[in-house]
Write an enzyme that holds these catalytic residues in place. Structure first.
Site, PDB file in Angstrom:
ATOM      1  N   TYR A 265      69.293 103.478 -50.311  1.00  0.00           N
ATOM      2  CA  TYR A 265      70.150 102.481 -50.938  1.00  0.00           C
ATOM      3  C   TYR A 265      70.414 102.874 -52.397  1.00  0.00           C
ATOM      4  O   TYR A 265      69.497 102.906 -53.216  1.00  0.00           O
ATOM      5  CB  TYR A 265      69.511 101.096 -50.901  1.00  0.00           C
ATOM      6  CG  TYR A 265      69.198 100.573 -49.510  1.00  0.00           C
ATOM      7  CD1 TYR A 265      69.852 101.050 -48.381  1.00  0.00           C
ATOM      8  CD2 TYR A 265      68.232  99.588 -49.329  1.00  0.00           C
ATOM      9  CE1 TYR A 265      69.555 100.566 -47.120  1.00  0.00           C
ATOM     10  CE2 TYR A 265      67.935  99.092 -48.070  1.00  0.00           C
ATOM     11  CZ  TYR A 265      68.593  99.589 -46.966  1.00  0.00           C
ATOM     12  OH  TYR A 265      68.299  99.105 -45.709  1.00  0.00           O
TER      13      TYR A 265
ATOM     14  N   SER B  45      70.612  92.025 -41.491  1.00  0.00           N
ATOM     15  CA  SER B  45      71.989  91.526 -41.360  1.00  0.00           C
ATOM     16  C   SER B  45      72.069  90.262 -40.505  1.00  0.00           C
ATOM     17  O   SER B  45      72.926  90.152 -39.615  1.00  0.00           O
ATOM     18  CB  SER B  45      72.918  92.614 -40.792  1.00  0.00           C
ATOM     19  OG  SER B  45      73.084  93.666 -41.692  1.00  0.00           O
ATOM     20  N   PRO B  46      71.188  89.284 -40.738  1.00  0.00           N
ATOM     21  CA  PRO B  46      71.218  88.060 -39.923  1.00  0.00           C
ATOM     22  C   PRO B  46      72.461  87.212 -40.174  1.00  0.00           C
ATOM     23  O   PRO B  46      72.748  86.299 -39.393  1.00  0.00           O
ATOM     24  CB  PRO B  46      69.953  87.319 -40.354  1.00  0.00           C
ATOM     25  CG  PRO B  46      69.731  87.769 -41.764  1.00  0.00           C
ATOM     26  CD  PRO B  46      70.138  89.215 -41.774  1.00  0.00           C
ATOM     27  N   LEU B  47      73.203  87.523 -41.245  1.00  0.00           N
ATOM     28  CA  LEU B  47      74.447  86.808 -41.535  1.00  0.00           C
ATOM     29  C   LEU B  47      75.668  87.667 -41.223  1.00  0.00           C
ATOM     30  O   LEU B  47      76.766  87.412 -41.718  1.00  0.00           O
ATOM     31  CB  LEU B  47      74.470  86.369 -43.003  1.00  0.00           C
ATOM     32  CG  LEU B  47      73.377  85.374 -43.391  1.00  0.00           C
ATOM     33  CD1 LEU B  47      73.439  85.055 -44.881  1.00  0.00           C
ATOM     34  CD2 LEU B  47      73.507  84.083 -42.579  1.00  0.00           C
ATOM     35  N   GLY B  48      75.466  88.689 -40.394  1.00  0.00           N
ATOM     36  CA  GLY B  48      76.606  89.509 -39.981  1.00  0.00           C
ATOM     37  C   GLY B  48      77.340  90.147 -41.148  1.00  0.00           C
ATOM     38  O   GLY B  48      78.560  90.161 -41.187  1.00  0.00           O
ATOM     39  N   ARG B  49      76.539  90.694 -42.099  1.00  0.00           N
ATOM     40  CA  ARG B  49      77.116  91.330 -43.296  1.00  0.00           C
ATOM     41  C   ARG B  49      78.044  90.374 -44.053  1.00  0.00           C
ATOM     42  O   ARG B  49      79.059  90.770 -44.600  1.00  0.00           O
ATOM     43  CB  ARG B  49      77.832  92.621 -42.924  1.00  0.00           C
ATOM     44  CG  ARG B  49      76.896  93.669 -42.362  1.00  0.00           C
ATOM     45  CD  ARG B  49      77.600  94.924 -41.894  1.00  0.00           C
ATOM     46  NE  ARG B  49      76.626  95.891 -41.434  1.00  0.00           N
ATOM     47  CZ  ARG B  49      76.044  95.873 -40.233  1.00  0.00           C
ATOM     48  NH1 ARG B  49      76.372  94.915 -39.381  1.00  0.00           N
ATOM     49  NH2 ARG B  49      75.144  96.767 -39.892  1.00  0.00           N
TER      50      ARG B  49
ATOM     51  N   PHE C  32      79.822  87.934 -42.774  1.00  0.00           N
ATOM     52  CA  PHE C  32      80.884  87.330 -41.962  1.00  0.00           C
ATOM     53  C   PHE C  32      80.498  85.928 -41.507  1.00  0.00           C
ATOM     54  O   PHE C  32      81.347  85.034 -41.421  1.00  0.00           O
ATOM     55  CB  PHE C  32      81.180  88.212 -40.751  1.00  0.00           C
ATOM     56  CG  PHE C  32      82.592  88.108 -40.258  1.00  0.00           C
ATOM     57  CD1 PHE C  32      83.534  89.053 -40.613  1.00  0.00           C
ATOM     58  CD2 PHE C  32      82.998  87.058 -39.449  1.00  0.00           C
ATOM     59  CE1 PHE C  32      84.844  88.964 -40.164  1.00  0.00           C
ATOM     60  CE2 PHE C  32      84.311  86.959 -39.003  1.00  0.00           C
ATOM     61  CZ  PHE C  32      85.239  87.917 -39.373  1.00  0.00           C
TER      62      PHE C  32
END
Length: 328
Positions: free
Chosen positions: A56, A203-207, A209
């Site tokens: 990162y 990514s539990p928030l869909g990046r 989205f």
């Protein structure tokens, strides 16, 4: 702060972690001052599980996290990763899991983080050219040498997880899991549960989205990689935004934000699941933590399953190069 245990007899961590990747790369401009303030605020709230990786920002993120926790190391359960190799210009050079690389990567991460030991050390991506037993064997020696406390794998397939765990105890497996990325439910989640391994959902928030705040691809800064992500472009975007609209409706009925509902769904997958939503702003961190107070009924879960059943999201979760490195 509610706590959860990573695997059978594993370490106790905050029920929600903090993904630090976006503080240094991929999601628009950096703001180091706010990022460090966000990490400090997380610790103040009792959130102790911080997630970073050597790739990162090509090491910048580890250095940032290291500066943030310099005087608060005892409050942190620190996870980082190795295996994705990048060049001097940030270009992706492939995946490495050979023992020599494992050793040198760990030493470099320890230096950047400014710590003596890493709490949880993941192989970020599986090197298919090196037997997993060799990679994990080298990781096990890091534990023996006191440089690492617990071992993890990221985006490993079920068979790989079994072989790795036979070589040395694997404490956590990290893969993508959200309402629109449910692949892990097929084999990975059942496997880690059988073996008593903890599960970490990235990514539990869909990046972003699934936050309900994205209305158009134009909402992204020019340097945001989501502008080129399969699920954020063309017809895929239009199909996916319609699905999110239905999730928003349920969130309004529940009196919570769309992001909180999406996180509550991941948390409801089981006490052995720990989501690590990423943010670089304190206000979103507080919103994420509040998801711990959102209770979903069986009817709510059934409704979400009907809106976003497995495979409902349009487009792959990575571009072709990225998809070639997951579930290996």
């Amino acid at each position: 702060m509610k706590m959860r245990t990573l695997g059978t007899g594993g370490p106790s961590v905050s029920a929600i972690g903090l993904g630090c990747m976006g503080m240094s790369e991929f999601y628009g401009a950096r703001d180091e001052q706010e990022s460090i303030a966000t990490i400090h605020h997380a610790l103040d709230q009792g959130l102790n599980f911080l997630d970073t990786a050597d790739m990162y920002g090509s090491g910048d993120n580890e250095e940032l996290v290291g500066r943030a926790i310099k005087d608060r190391r005892d409050e942190v359960f620190l996870a980082t990763k190795f295996g994705n190799v990048r060049g001097e210009g940030g270009e992706f050079l492939g995946v490495r899991g050979d023992p020599d690389y494992v050793r040198t990567a760990c030493d470099a991460s320890l230096k950047r983080l400014g710590v003596d030991v890493i709490d949880l050390y993941y192989q970020h991506r599986v090197d298919t050219n090196v037997p997993i037993e060799e990679t994990v064997g080298a990781m096990a020696r890091l534990v023996e040498n006191g440089k690492v406390r617990f071992l993890g794998l990221s985006e490993a397939a079920a068979d790989t997880i079994r072989k790795a765990n036979d070589t040395h105890r694997i404490t956590a497996v990290q893969t993508e899991l959200s309402l629109w990325s449910r692949d892990a439910e097929d084999e990975v989640l059942p496997t880690v549960r059988e073996l008593g391994i903890g599960y970490v959902a990235y990514s539990p928030l869909g990046r972003g989205f699934l936050t309900g705040q994205i209305r158009s691809p134009d909402d992204f800064p020019d340097d945001d990689y989501r502008r080129f992500h399969p699920r954020f472009t063309g017809d895929n975007f239009r199909k996916n935004i319609a699905l999110v609209g239905e999730v928003e409706d349920l969130a309004k009925e529940k009196g919570c934000t769309t992001a909180q509902l999406a996180l509550a769904w991941v948390l409801a997958k089981g006490e052995d699941v720990v989501p690590i939503p990423g943010t670089k702003r304190r206000k979103y961190l507080d919103e994420n933590i509040a998801a711990l107070d959102v209770e979903l009924t069986d009817a709510d879960l059934q409704r979400l399953d009907s809106i976003l059943p497995p495979g409902a999201a349009a487009g792959d979760r990575y571009h072709a190069q990225g998809m070639a490195t997951v579930n290996r």
